[in-house]
Design an enzyme around this catalytic site. Structure first.
Site, short mmCIF file in Angstrom:
data_model
loop_
_atom_site.label_atom_id
_atom_site.label_comp_id
_atom_site.label_asym_id
_atom_site.label_seq_id
_atom_site.Cartn_x
_atom_site.Cartn_y
_atom_site.Cartn_z
N SER A 135 0.86 -1.19 0.00
CA SER A 135 0.00 0.00 0.00
C SER A 135 0.89 1.23 0.00
O SER A 135 2.07 1.17 0.37
CB SER A 135 -0.86 0.00 1.27
OG SER A 135 -1.42 1.27 1.53
N TYR A 148 -3.01 -1.37 10.00
CA TYR A 148 -2.92 -1.59 8.55
C TYR A 148 -1.54 -1.16 8.03
O TYR A 148 -0.85 -1.90 7.32
CB TYR A 148 -4.03 -0.80 7.88
CG TYR A 148 -4.14 -0.96 6.38
CD1 TYR A 148 -4.81 -2.04 5.83
CD2 TYR A 148 -3.59 -0.01 5.52
CE1 TYR A 148 -4.92 -2.18 4.45
CE2 TYR A 148 -3.70 -0.14 4.15
CZ TYR A 148 -4.37 -1.22 3.62
OH TYR A 148 -4.48 -1.36 2.25
P1 NAD Z 1 -11.73 -5.39 -1.20
O1 NAD Z 1 -12.17 -5.30 0.21
O2 NAD Z 1 -12.70 -5.12 -2.28
O3 NAD Z 1 -11.10 -6.83 -1.50
C1 NAD Z 1 -10.40 -7.58 -0.56
C2 NAD Z 1 -10.63 -9.06 -0.85
O4 NAD Z 1 -9.87 -9.82 0.10
C3 NAD Z 1 -12.10 -9.47 -0.69
O5 NAD Z 1 -12.52 -10.26 -1.77
C4 NAD Z 1 -12.09 -10.26 0.61
O6 NAD Z 1 -13.09 -11.25 0.71
C5 NAD Z 1 -10.68 -10.87 0.57
N1 NAD Z 1 -10.25 -11.32 1.90
C6 NAD Z 1 -10.35 -10.68 3.09
N2 NAD Z 1 -9.88 -11.46 4.09
C7 NAD Z 1 -9.47 -12.62 3.50
C8 NAD Z 1 -8.89 -13.82 4.00
N3 NAD Z 1 -8.64 -13.99 5.31
N4 NAD Z 1 -8.57 -14.80 3.12
C9 NAD Z 1 -8.82 -14.64 1.79
N5 NAD Z 1 -9.39 -13.54 1.26
C10 NAD Z 1 -9.70 -12.54 2.12
O7 NAD Z 1 -10.48 -4.38 -1.29
P2 NAD Z 1 -9.36 -4.16 -2.41
O8 NAD Z 1 -9.13 -2.70 -2.50
O9 NAD Z 1 -9.63 -4.91 -3.64
O10 NAD Z 1 -8.09 -4.78 -1.65
C11 NAD Z 1 -7.12 -5.57 -2.31
C12 NAD Z 1 -5.75 -5.31 -1.71
O11 NAD Z 1 -5.34 -3.99 -2.04
C13 NAD Z 1 -5.68 -5.40 -0.18
O12 NAD Z 1 -4.49 -6.04 0.20
C14 NAD Z 1 -5.65 -3.96 0.24
O13 NAD Z 1 -5.05 -3.80 1.51
C15 NAD Z 1 -4.86 -3.34 -0.87
N6 NAD Z 1 -5.01 -1.89 -1.02
C16 NAD Z 1 -6.22 -1.35 -1.28
C17 NAD Z 1 -6.35 0.02 -1.41
C18 NAD Z 1 -7.67 0.69 -1.71
O14 NAD Z 1 -7.75 1.93 -1.58
N7 NAD Z 1 -8.69 -0.01 -2.12
C19 NAD Z 1 -5.20 0.83 -1.28
C20 NAD Z 1 -3.99 0.23 -1.02
C21 NAD Z 1 -3.89 -1.14 -0.90
#
Ligand code: NAD
Length: 256
Positions: A135, A148
């Site tokens: 991130s 986080y």
């Molecule tokens: P999201 O919440 O839409 O997707 C996260 C996915 O992870 C979901 O499908 C959820 O069911 C799955 N998940 C959660 N816990 C789990 C577990 N224990 N085992 C397996 N799957 C699990 O959010 P996103 O934005 O698509 O997040 C994807 C990645 O990107 C994450 O690592 C998040 O930290 C990172 N990220 C997101 C952002 C943002 O602004 N959206 C920014 C920086 C980093």
């Protein structure tokens, strides 16, 4: 010729958000894709739609990883790529964060990434790729997301160590560092069946106009394109690096 022709790639947390877009794009690029998540209904539906396979995987469990890797080997006979994408976010000031909440975030974001590399790397074909999802908060602080940010800093440390340890087998390990991206994590209205996704995205673009140099929130499809670059031979001489994708947010501040 697709950029991932013949490769077998497992994407965690792929039922929705960035993982979903990665699964879609990798499939379009010729990979055989394994969608892994705890959201079985959504994950199975996506896998069926794009011609991938689905495994239930809670990334925080070692047994879960063992079973998932065995299932991939049974189905495809090999594994060439891993995207550790699953993650969760909790908001709290550091001094108000209960230990249980802190450990919940560590379990998914940090332990999940560690276990993923530990389970998959020994089974991975030489020349494979691992992309860890860190991130923007892996490289800087952000108030109210202490647990986080700590886990995402840890993901970068794990990425660098794994890159060094796996280089002899030509396995490349890199990390992506997104800023704000329009998924359920940054835009919970996406989980509300009554909300209009276009409208909530427009509202977020408005919010980020003043915060981010490129003037809008990122799209999960844009992050997927970076993950594809790091999973394909286009990045053949790159390993152990963090890749920021944040619309310029980390570049600095503007006083004019
Ligand atoms: P999201 O919440 O839409 O997707 C996260 C996915 O992870 C979901 O499908 C959820 O069911 C799955 N998940 C959660 N816990 C789990 C577990 N224990 N085992 C397996 N799957 C699990 O959010 P996103 O934005 O698509 O997040 C994807 C990645 O990107 C994450 O690592 C998040 O930290 C990172 N990220 C997101 C952002 C943002 O602004 N959206 C920014 C920086 C980093």
């Amino acid at each position: 010729m697709g950029k991932l022709d013949g490769r077998v790639v497992l994407v965690t947390g792929a039922a929705r958000g960035q993982g979903e877009q990665e699964a879609r794009l990798f499939r379009a690029a010729g990979a055989r894709v394994v969608v892994a998540d705890v959201l079985d209904g959504r994950g199975k539906a996506l896998a069926e739609e794009i011609g991938a396979s689905y495994v239930h995987l809670d990334v925080g469990t070692e047994d879960g990883w063992r079973e998932a890797v065995a299932a991939v080997k049974r189905t495809y006979g090999r594994i060439d790529g891993l995207v550790n994408n699953a993650g969760i976010l909790r908001f709290n000031a550091l001094v108000d964060t209960p230990l249980d909440e802190f450990m919940q975030v560590v379990r998914v974001n940090q332990v999940g990434c560690f276990l993923g590399m530990k389970a998959v790397a020994p089974e991975m074909a030489d020349g494979g790729t691992i992309v860890n999802t860190a991130s923007y908060t892996a490289l800087t602080g952000m108030a109210a997301v202490g647990a986080y940010a700590a886990t995402k800093h840890a993901v970068l440390g794990l990425t660098r160590v794994a890159a060094l340890e796996l280089a002899a087998r030509r396995i490349r390990v890199n990390a992506i560092c997104p800023g704000a991206v329009d998924t359920a994590m940054a835009n919970p209205a996406r989980l509300d069946p009554d909300a209009d996704p276009e409208e909530t995205s427009r509202a977020l673009d408005e919010l980020y106009r003043g915060l981010v140099p490129l003037g809008r929130i990122g799209r999960p499809e844009e992050v997927a394109r970076l993950a594809l670059f790091l999973t394909s031979d286009d990045s053949s001489y790159i390993t152990g690096q963090p890749f920021v994708i944040d619309g310029g947010w980390l570049a600095g501040i503007s006083v004019v």
